[in-house]
Write an enzyme that holds these catalytic residues in place. Structure first.
Site, mmCIF file in Angstrom:
data_model
loop_
_atom_site.group_PDB
_atom_site.id
_atom_site.type_symbol
_atom_site.label_atom_id
_atom_site.label_comp_id
_atom_site.label_asym_id
_atom_site.label_seq_id
_atom_site.Cartn_x
_atom_site.Cartn_y
_atom_site.Cartn_z
ATOM 1 N N HIS A 65 110.228 -36.030 1.923
ATOM 2 C CA HIS A 65 110.427 -34.696 1.346
ATOM 3 C C HIS A 65 109.924 -34.613 -0.096
ATOM 4 O O HIS A 65 109.955 -33.535 -0.704
ATOM 5 C CB HIS A 65 111.903 -34.275 1.444
ATOM 6 N N ASP A 109 112.984 -39.665 6.903
ATOM 7 C CA ASP A 109 112.576 -39.196 5.569
ATOM 8 C C ASP A 109 112.009 -40.365 4.757
ATOM 9 O O ASP A 109 112.653 -40.885 3.846
ATOM 10 C CB ASP A 109 113.776 -38.570 4.866
ATOM 11 N N SER A 203 115.683 -38.779 -5.475
ATOM 12 C CA SER A 203 115.144 -38.905 -4.116
ATOM 13 C C SER A 203 113.933 -39.823 -4.098
ATOM 14 O O SER A 203 113.107 -39.803 -5.014
ATOM 15 C CB SER A 203 114.731 -37.535 -3.587
#
Length: 258
Positions: A65, A109, A203
């Site tokens: 992402h 992810d 992230s």
């Protein structure tokens, strides 16, 4: 004996601190003690940031992402607002998200970034080997996460690299919080009773257990409270290795130092 007003004020400040989004409950890392940490500046519809981990001379592992129209990777950084002599800034040549990645569910992810050139290894820039896939982390293990994430739920972000020790949780902790949690390919990280977690901007950063990359920061709750979900690197090792090998065969010159 403490006055009611003092008790109220202490409770207020403790609750306010629970919303801190910097590597929550952590501390500033010793400069360049994690030489494989990567800072990603992403340009898409909006500009954003992520973390990553250097896993080869020209490969960075991060979250899918964190993809964008263009990505630049800063290595050897501690304070990303300063032009430190140790820093290398390299553009991404190819971004390869896992083919099973589903944005809506945050499934699979994970993403490999191939850099435009090989890094110049120094004490501040060194790749970390991929894990063997044998000594897997277990519930109760303590691991380290690091990043330049958001300082509060509304911002700003941390200028310096932060780190914190987090504990792996039973999968039911995340299954209760997140509808699409998949224990086969994800790890549940962070004790809900402790005010420690990674957050926005972190992230793609690595979960380090016994100095091995066991997870990639994926998603968590909007208020920054643990647990947080990490993509389980061991489940994707064949894809990572095959993808890196395939790209190196396409670009044999990348095997040489630039």
């Amino acid at each position: 004996m403490q006055s009611p007003l003092l008790v109220f004020l202490l409770a207020f400040f403790l609750l306010s601190g629970a919303e801190a989004g910097e590597i929550i409950g952590g501390h500033e890392a010793k400069p360049h003690s994690l030489p494989y940490m990567a800072y990603l500046h992403i340009k898409g519809e909006e500009e954003s940031r992520c973390g990553g981990v250097l896993v080869g001379d020209n490969f960075v592992l991060t979250a899918a992402h964190c993809n964008g129209r263009s990505i630049s990777v800063t290595l050897g950084a501690h304070n990303i607002t300063k032009q430190e002599k140790t820093q290398e800034v390299i553009l991404v040549k190819r971004a390869i998200p896992h083919p099973n990645y589903k944005e809506r569910r945050s499934s699979s992810d994970i993403m490999l970034l191939q850099l435009e050139r090989n890094v110049k290894q120094t004490y501040a820039v060194k790749p970390l080997q991929l894990p063997s896939g044998e000594d897997l982390p277990r519930t109760g293990d303590n691991c380290i996460v690091a990043g330049w994430g958001q300082v509060t739920t509304q911002g700003p972000y941390s200028d310096t690299l932060q780190e914190v020790e987090l504990t792996l949780q039973k999968y039911v902790k995340c299954k209760t919080c997140f509808n699409y949690y998949n224990n086969n390919i994800e790890l549940c990280v962070g004790n809900p009773r402790e005010n420690k977690a990674s957050f926005k901007g972190d992230s793609g950063g690595p979960l380090l257990c016994k100095n091995e990359i066991q997870g990639i920061a994926s998603y968590g709750s909007k208020d920054g409270k643990p647990p947080v979900v990490y993509t389980k690197v061991a489940s994707f090792l064949p894809w990572i290795r095959e993808t890196m090998k395939g790209l190196q065969m396409q670009d044999p010159d990348d095997l040489l130092w630039n």
